[in-house]
Design a protein around this motif. Sequence first.
Motif: not given
Length: 332
Positions: A12-13, A15-16, A19, A87, A122-123, A127-129
């Motif tokens: 998901d890079e 969109q990550r 975010d 995750d 994680q949002t 997504h992991n910021l």
Amino acid sequence: MASYPAFPVPADEDQRLRDLERYGLFEADSDEHFDRILDLTAAIFRTPIVALSLVEADRQWFLARRGLDVRETPREMALCAHAIVHDDVMVVPDARADERFRSNPLVFADPHIRFYAGAPLQTPEGHNLGTLCVIDREPRDLSAEQRAVLHRLAQLAMRELELRRLAHLCPVTGLPTRHTFLTIGEREFGRARRDHHPLSLLLFDVDNLRLINNRWGHAAGDRVLADLVQLARTFLQEQDFAARVGDGEFALLLVGIDADQAMALAEALRTAVTHLPGVHTHSDFRLHISGGLTTLAAQDHAFPDLILRAEKALELAKGNGRDQVASLYAGP
């Protein structure tokens, strides 16, 4: 070129990274809330290094840190760049014995990382910021209970990030305001140029907001705006961006759709607005909007070029009688 294995790229890079931009964290200073979380984490795990890291496209930087002198590192050196593809908590008991990291300068040179554990930030959308990570210069491991504690501390840190984001949103609609819109618009403009994908901008105005406020009060007007935004969100994809840019004016940044698709969306939204539930308390009243639409063109130099055209299109829609969407596109 680095002599150590490349970092994995999350599925998901794109969109990550969006975010991360939309949380408005770039070069942000730490504050007492993050500092307390790090102090608590260090006390629990008794490690000399703890950090809140955020992973951008080409670097990681530390929103808060203990035991580190540097503010950032290249992404290819970042152990956190490996942790964000998971995750759950990623644990490296001994980096010198791990083929992914044993040739990493952060391992064989200062700060001489041996043990690493990182829990993702994680949002709500998944997504992991970045990570909340603990680091030691001696090999060690974490029990299942300790991993769960680190994960919960990361959730606490993410809650603080979320509260910081929410503090900058419009209290009536929950949308970002004009300043954030301009910042995100520039980033999406650059991304669309780089990736050669379409980008459309719809500005729309509530035609009869003043009538609502004058006849039924500002509380009624606020309820209408909140309902309108909730409806507009149903037309958007995750990568799109919505903002309140004026009293009754809103902007929708539509990512990856062309002019025809954007116009179809705009007309569908305009039609749906007239059927909003909760607006028909007064039988003589129907809400309606006017919109101005444009799309990225080859000759556009910056995001304000799109804004200017969309504003002109919106004025055209208003001048032609309102309750319609007008479009303006750059010439060949």
